[in-house]
Design an enzyme around this catalytic site. Structure first.
Site, PDB file in Angstrom:
ATOM      1  N   HIS A 132      29.548 -55.411 -26.120  1.00 52.84           N
ATOM      2  CA  HIS A 132      29.335 -54.408 -25.089  1.00 52.84           C
ATOM      3  C   HIS A 132      30.288 -53.221 -25.254  1.00 52.84           C
ATOM      4  CE1 HIS A 132      27.405 -53.561 -21.203  1.00 52.84           C
ATOM      5  NE2 HIS A 132      28.481 -52.845 -20.978  1.00 52.84           N
ATOM      6  N   HIS A 169      21.718 -53.117 -17.567  1.00 55.43           N
ATOM      7  CA  HIS A 169      22.367 -54.126 -16.739  1.00 55.43           C
ATOM      8  C   HIS A 169      21.493 -55.373 -16.732  1.00 55.43           C
ATOM      9  CE1 HIS A 169      25.912 -53.789 -13.762  1.00 55.43           C
ATOM     10  NE2 HIS A 169      26.298 -53.624 -14.993  1.00 55.43           N
TER      11      HIS A 169
END
Lengths: 90, 762, 230
Positions: free
Chosen positions: B59, B105
């Protein structure tokens, strides 16, 4: 079968941010209640139901909480008996 | 890398000992851990391990994607800020700059759809306003399994509420997006949110920490234990019991605080009291502080006991890795801390000095003055190992692609029935159920609302507007990743020219499975290559984006889904075109050709439950010519409407043009005569096609313009009054239906599933 | 013509309302909710948005803001006060208007254009409309379902204080025209003396053809004209 009244209190899990509680807290402080140190906002749900016993009613409502009434990821719940049992048939 | 080495730091009392297991739990391989030891010149402390783990997660560190991302074109004269900042920035004329970015998300939304989606919107808004831009529009790109599953309906309705409630409360209009329902997303929903922000060029601010001694301030909400290790979590596969084990990581969004933070941040930037600002997003204080130091070529020193916390007894490890929302890290000019505090106080928010910028290139963490972490900053941010892997297509995909589809070319039963079935598929049907829950008109700038090809917001005080769209057909990418990625970029560009916007730049969101698997890495690499080719051909550089890997549940990966968020510029708002037909009597002209593919189509999914075949090919030169031709026609003001052909094929596009938003439907009378099976003519999803409607006196000019750009064009019929119904002839076949039947299928599809009494919850 | 646009923490239509007032020649000023004193102002506008996140109840915390004491004094002295969406909710919470705005019947936020019928064209907010005129105006709210006790509702109708009602595009009451389930399709009401108007739809978003409608303009021109003639 008897009828029971149950109260479910659903509240934000400890440690989880409660934006609503935070805003109410802030507002109470600015209205002068300086002693207020924390506010958490939950909800109360009242359920009338027929069940074999108080325990059975409590257990059933516990399942309802896990399935629908509370979000297990963000909320905790407590169930309590608030109403007197009476015969459903009467 | 710098030569700075770590100073010795004794283990902190109460911290776990570092074992091979602890290292593995932090998502670091033994080789990566050795690299950490080399950089440190010693074993890291537990706190330091947590910091490395977060920064070297996919990430934050892009370790599996960085080398591929470097292949993408990122430069153009109009690009002001390319990849590497909170958001990309381009020039949009008249002294205005547009900041824009998309972010995923997915993992948080799989666990708690409402909060996952809400905090996704919150994060992307902060990425935009930390550039100095005021957010002016949001788009959401969503993927779910099929709606016949209760769990999927729960995820879908939770995500839509989360996206809506957050954006509505902050007051940013939602101007579009997309949603796809397919079993390929059953276990792992995709939630990507894109934000656009406008500023004057001189308002741009970057997120670099420079100037030794400058105070670092934590601004906004307090730090709690939420989302600890979210960045690492987002870089792992979900297991079946994810709902249980992931609980403590849930972040709760507070859009009210976000609105205050937005106003306060823009005021801070305008005040000149700060030199840098960054969202504490994934990996919280750790990533924001180390990235700001990395960009500024400086170091940072932070005192954990000065960080305002929401809970007692938080360890440095927890404070550093908390992903509590609505927080910012600010570099103030020395001596102007009080100004920062005053602005924050006006907006009823907190600001606290938590450390300072240093010149020694270290990421140093103190607890009560005692050092608990001391890491060379540059290797932390830039030293993340990057991998290039072997990629190989899975054999079953090759087989799916080569499947013989000829039996599906002959429709079973009535063609009209099949058409209504496709039109009523949630993938083709109206998405009003979604966007009627989103405020689309706040800020009084939304010129084209959701439901069209692209959303458009005008730039107040000018004659200009910016347009944006998100696109990706995951089925195409699944069947042939390079072609699918080309198609995603091409469709985005077509959607922009349909409203009259010049495609200008993209932000991408690479949603894939586990890249350690060869067939997934193959999908990733091929998609990036396709994206590279299309972005080069269309002169739409990539200015940033997001990578979300490990979207798998129990070993089953999502369709590879490289979502393209493309922005375009409109010079003259009065020339905007929309997708709906406007006048009975207008000619309907089809630009582009049907190249005859049925692979990956909605028709196959709906009628045969199949995702197979060759996906539609993409002719980049032809696409570019088509885009130029449509923009020219728009400029000459000869188009009454324009609409891209995508899911559901030509017939679905015609129905969408005829129905519009349902308020003033019109009919059509169309005849197609081409050398293809009627099913392919109607439902094939060939790329490079745009349907336009034209006043009859302009038809010759439109056809002439098409010839000039060498774009195939033919008049295929006329718009009729609504009571004329929807009537098509395709070679020897025909279909016809009343507009009421169409409207029922198209507008009723999603509500009939979602608003049914039993349609809630799982 | 001086107009105060009050910004509460969480207001998000304040800028739109400011622009709308300016467009018709109003001299608009933003006022932060902690400021005091409305002397010198000719009208007060309470914007839409989510004051205090709509936490607890929409408008419940905002009405405690310092400026609201002044707004109440201003209104009681006959000064014109317009509350739109969250502004309407704040007016109800503060007692300047009766009733309350409940969750939409659908329990979902609703954002789209609706049609309104002008029921009264003789108020200071609607003089530039004609009675019975049909307007196309955007809504965007989750709690717009107007409710009050029976006596209040009867009084609103008998005293002609319902200014706007949800209708379909032909001006008729019909299924689906009312986006929130409000009693008697109420979209906007005034107080007894007619100087306080609350409405859920957003006229400030219907000021330009480019954005889809100009039907909101007359509301603001009416207000400005009434102030210039008074």
């Amino acid at each position: 079968m008897s009828q029971y009244r149950l109260e479910v209190r659903v509240k934000p899990r400890p440690g989880l941010l409660d934006p609503q509680g935070k805003a109410v807290h802030h507002s109470l402080n600015s209205l002068g209640w300086d002693g207020v140190s924390d506010v958490r906002v939950g909800k109360a749900i009242y359920i009338d139901m027929d069940a074999e016993s108080a325990d059975a009613a409590l257990e059933a409502v516990g399942v309802m909480c896990r399935k629908l009434l509370a979000n297990p990821v963000t909320e905790d719940f407590e169930v309590s008996l608030v109403g007197e049992a009476k015969d459903a048939g009467s | 890398m710098t030569n700075a080495t770590a100073m010795p730091v004794p283990p902190r009392e109460g911290d776990p000992e570092i074992t091979a297991e602890v290292v593995a739990d932090h998502g670091l391989s033994p080789e990566e851990y050795e690299r950490v030891q080399r950089i440190m010149g010693r074993d890291p402390t537990f706190t330091e391990l947590g910091v490395f783990s977060a920064m070297w997660s996919e990430h934050c560190g892009y370790k599996n994607s960085k080398r591929l991302l470097q292949l993408l074109p990122t430069k153009a004269p109009w690009v002001i800020q390319g990849p590497g900042e909170n958001a990309g920035v381009i020039d949009v004329g008249d002294g205005f700059a547009l900041a824009f970015k998309i972010e995923s998300h997915n993992h948080p939304s799989a666990v708690e759809p409402y909060q996952g989606a809400a905090t996704g919107v919150g994060g992307i808004l902060r990425d935009i306003f930390t550039m100095g831009a005021r957010p002016v529009a949001v788009l959401d790109s969503l993927r779910f399994g099929d709606l016949d599953s209760g769990r999927v309906r729960y995820l879908f309705s939770g995500v839509v509420s989360g996206v809506g409630d957050y954006g509505n409360c902050v007051g940013i209009p939602n101007i579009g997006g997309e949603v796809q329902f397919d079993r390929g997303y059953e276990g792992n929903p995709i939630v990507n949110a894109m934000c656009l922000g406008l500023m004057k060029h001189e308002e741009l601010i970057t997120a670099a920490a420079t100037g030794g001694g400058s105070p670092l301030m934590a601004v906004g909400a307090r730090t709690g234990r939420d989302g600890i290790h979210g960045a690492t979590f987002a870089s792992e596969e979900l297991s079946e019991d994810a709902d249980e084990s992931s609980r403590p990581q849930v972040q709760v969004g507070d859009p009210f605080t976000e609105k205050l933070l937005l106003e306060a941040s823009l005021e801070l930037i305008a005040s000149g009291a700060i030199s840098g600002i960054q969202d504490m997003g994934a990996a919280g204080i750790t990533s924001s502080a180390s990235e700001m130091a990395g960009r500024g070529g400086s170091g940072v020193e932070l005192e954990m006991t000065d960080v305002p916390v929401r809970e007692e007894g938080m360890t440095p490890y927890e404070i550093l890795l908390s992903e509590s929302q609505e927080r910012m890290l600010v570099v103030a000019h020395p001596g102007r801390e009080d100004e920062v505090r005053e602005i924050l106080e006006k907006w009823e928010l907190e600001a606290a000095v938590i450390g300072q910028v240093t010149d020694d290139g270290k990421f140093r963490i103190l607890e009560n003055g005692k050092v608990v972490a001391d890491i060379p900053a540059l290797p932390l941010t830039d030293g993340c190992p990057t991998y290039e892997r072997e990629g190989k297509e899975a054999e079953e995909i090759t087989a799916l692609r080569e499947m013989d589809l000829s039996e599906h070319m002959i429709p079973e039963g009535d063609l009209t029935k099949t058409f209504l079935l496709v039109l009523g598929s949630p993938n083709v049907a109206s998405k009003q159920w979604i966007y009627h829950q989103y405020d689309t008109t706040v800020r009084t700038a939304t010129t084209v609302r959701p439901g069209g090809d692209s959303g458009v917001v005008r730039i107040r005080g000018t004659n200009r507007a910016v347009a944006a769209t998100t696109d990706c057909n995951g089925r195409f990418v699944y069947l042939e990743p390079r072609t699918g990625a080309l198609a995603a970029v091409a469709e985005a560009a077509r959607n922009l020219v349909c409203v009259g916007a010049l495609p200008t730049a993209i932000t991408n969101n690479l949603n894939f499975g586990n890249p350690l698997k060869a067939h997934i890495y193959y999908q990733l690499r091929e998609s990036v290559l396709g994206m590279r080719d299309a972005c080069s051909a269309f002169e739409t550089p990539v200015t940033g984006g997001n990578v979300s890997l490990f979207n798998e549940t129990d070993g089953k990966a999502i369709y590879p889904t490289p979502v393209i968020g493309m922005v375009g510029v409109i010079d003259d708002v009065s020339k905007i075109t929309r997708h709906a037909f406007v006048n009975a009597g207008d000619d309907i002209v089809l630009l582009g050709t049907n190249t005859g593919e049925l692979g990956g189509s909605e028709y196959l999914y709906v009628t045969a439950d199949l995702v197979a075949g060759e996906p539609p090919s993409v002719d980049l030169e032809g696409e570019r010519a088509l885009q130029q031709a449509v923009l020219k026609m728009n400029h000459e003001e000869v188009l009454n409407s324009a609409h891209d052909c995508s899911e559901g094929g030509l017939v679905a596009a015609l129905a969408q043009c005829a129905l519009g938003d349902g308020e003033a439907p019109l009919g059509i009378d169309v005849a197609i005569d081409e050398d293809l099976r009627p099913v392919v003519s109607l439902f094939g999803e060939s790329q490079g096609r745009i349907l336009v409607s034209v006043s009859p006196e302009n038809t010759d000019q439109v056809l002439a313009l098409a010839r000039r750009y060498e774009v195939p064009a033919q008049k295929i019929g006329t718009v009729t009054a609504a009571d004329g119904g929807f009537s098509m002839k395709v070679r020897d076949a025909s279909l016809s239906a009343s507009m009421a039947e169409l409207a029922d299928a198209y507008f009723g599809a999603i509500p009939s599933i979602m608003d049914a009494p039993e349609g809630s919850g799982s | 013509m001086k107009v105060a646009v009050i910004t509460f923490p969480g207001s998000n239509c304040d800028y739109d309302l400011y622009k709308a007032a300016q467009q018709v020649g109003g001299d608009a000023t933003f006022m932060w909710h902690r400021e005091r004193g409305l002397a010198g102002y000719d009208a007060v506008l309470l914007p839409g948005g989510f004051s205090y996140g709509d936490y607890l109840r929409a408008g419940a915390i905002a009405r405690m803001s310092p400026i609201m004491a002044d707004v109440i004094t201003f209104a009681n002295a006959g000064g014109p006060v317009l509350g739109i969406c969250n502004g309407f909710q704040i007016l109800c919470e503060s007692g300047l208007l009766p009733g309350a705005l409940m969750h939409n019947e659908s329990m979902k936020f609703q954002s789209k254009d609706v049609f309104l019928r002008v029921e009264r064209a003789d108020t200071l907010f609607t003089a530039d409309y004609e009675a019975g005129q049909i307007l196309r105006i955007p809504i965007a709210h989750g709690e717009g379902n107007y409710e009050a006790d029976k006596e209040t509702l009867e009084a609103l109708e008998s005293e002609g204080r319902v200014v706007f009602r949800y209708v379909d595009s032909s001006g008729e009451k019909s299924e689906g025209a009312n986006p929130n389930g409000s009693w008697h399709d109420i979209a906007g009401i005034t107080n007894e003396s007619g100087n306080v108007l609350g409405m859920m739809p957003h006229p400030e978003r219907a000021m330009e053809e480019l954005l889809g409608s100009t039907d909101g303009i007359a509301l603001f021109t009416s207000l400005v004209a009434s102030l210039q003639t008074s």
